[in-house]
Design an enzyme around this catalytic site. Sequence first.
Site, mmCIF file in Angstrom:
data_model
loop_
_atom_site.group_PDB
_atom_site.id
_atom_site.type_symbol
_atom_site.label_atom_id
_atom_site.label_comp_id
_atom_site.label_asym_id
_atom_site.label_seq_id
_atom_site.Cartn_x
_atom_site.Cartn_y
_atom_site.Cartn_z
ATOM 1 C CG LEU A 225 39.822 31.651 89.735
ATOM 2 C CD1 LEU A 225 39.680 32.810 88.760
ATOM 3 C CD2 LEU A 225 41.122 30.903 89.499
ATOM 4 C CG ASP A 226 36.437 30.405 87.954
ATOM 5 O OD1 ASP A 226 36.066 31.432 87.377
ATOM 6 O OD2 ASP A 226 37.320 29.646 87.508
ATOM 7 C CD GLU A 227 35.822 29.804 95.975
ATOM 8 O OE1 GLU A 227 35.327 30.370 96.978
ATOM 9 O OE2 GLU A 227 36.831 29.074 96.024
#
Length: 243
Positions: A225-227
Amino acid sequence: MSIVALLHGPDKPGIVARVAGWIHGRGGNVLHADQHLDREENVFFQRVEWDVAEDIEPEQEARLFAEMGVDELGMQVRVVLGQEKPPVFIMVSREGHCFHDLLLRWKSRELAGEFVGVVSNHPDLREVTESYGLPFHHVPVEKEDKRSAEFSQIGLIKESGVRLVVLARYMQVLSEDFLEQVGCPIINIHHSFLPSFAGAKPYHQAHKRGVKVIGATAHFVTPKLDEGPIIHQDVVRVSHTDT
C-alpha cells in the site's frame, strides 16, 4: 509522424550516441531526448522522440528500433507512435476534485490519453460523468464479497481495451489478485506527500503531527500500500491556523 521510445537497462558507454546515430542514419530528426543514470543500480533510462523520414513506414521504423535496442544495446524497449492515444479508465469513490481535474484537462486536450470510462464503488458521480460523455459503472464493494466486485471491475477494464487505470481518490485497497489480473499499469493519486502518512486519512495524521508542509503524490500501484514507484509530487505550506 513521430515515434516515442522508452529504453532502460544496464548502463554502458555509447548508448546515447548509438540511439541518435541510428535515428539520424535513417533520415529521422530527434525532437526530444531525456536520459538518466541510476548510479546505485547501474540502470540507464532514456526517452527519445523523433520524426520519421517521409519515405519510411512508421510501424516498421518502430519495430526495427526496438530490435536494435534489444539486440545491440541489451535494453528493454517500448516504442509507440506519437499520435497514439491509449485508452484510460478512471476509478473514483465520492470525492470529485481529482476526477474533475483529469477530465477537464482531457477535454481541453492537455492529456494525451483517451478516457473511455469511469468505475466507482458509489453512485454519486454518475450524472456528472455522463455529462462529460463517458459511461459510468457503479460496482458496489462489500467487505464480505470484495472478490466479486473486483472481478466485475477487471471485466469492465479488459472489455474496454484499457492501457492505463488512474485511481482518482478511489478509497479502496486493490488486492494483489486484482493487480495481477488487470493487465495494465495503475496510477494512484494519493492525497499526501509520500512516504510520510500512507494509507487512510493522511491529512488527519499530518494535522496530528503538526507538519507545516503537505502535498500530493502520483505513484504506481503495487501490492504494498502506497509504496509503489513515485511518478510526481507537489507540496503546499500550511500553518497552525489550518484545520
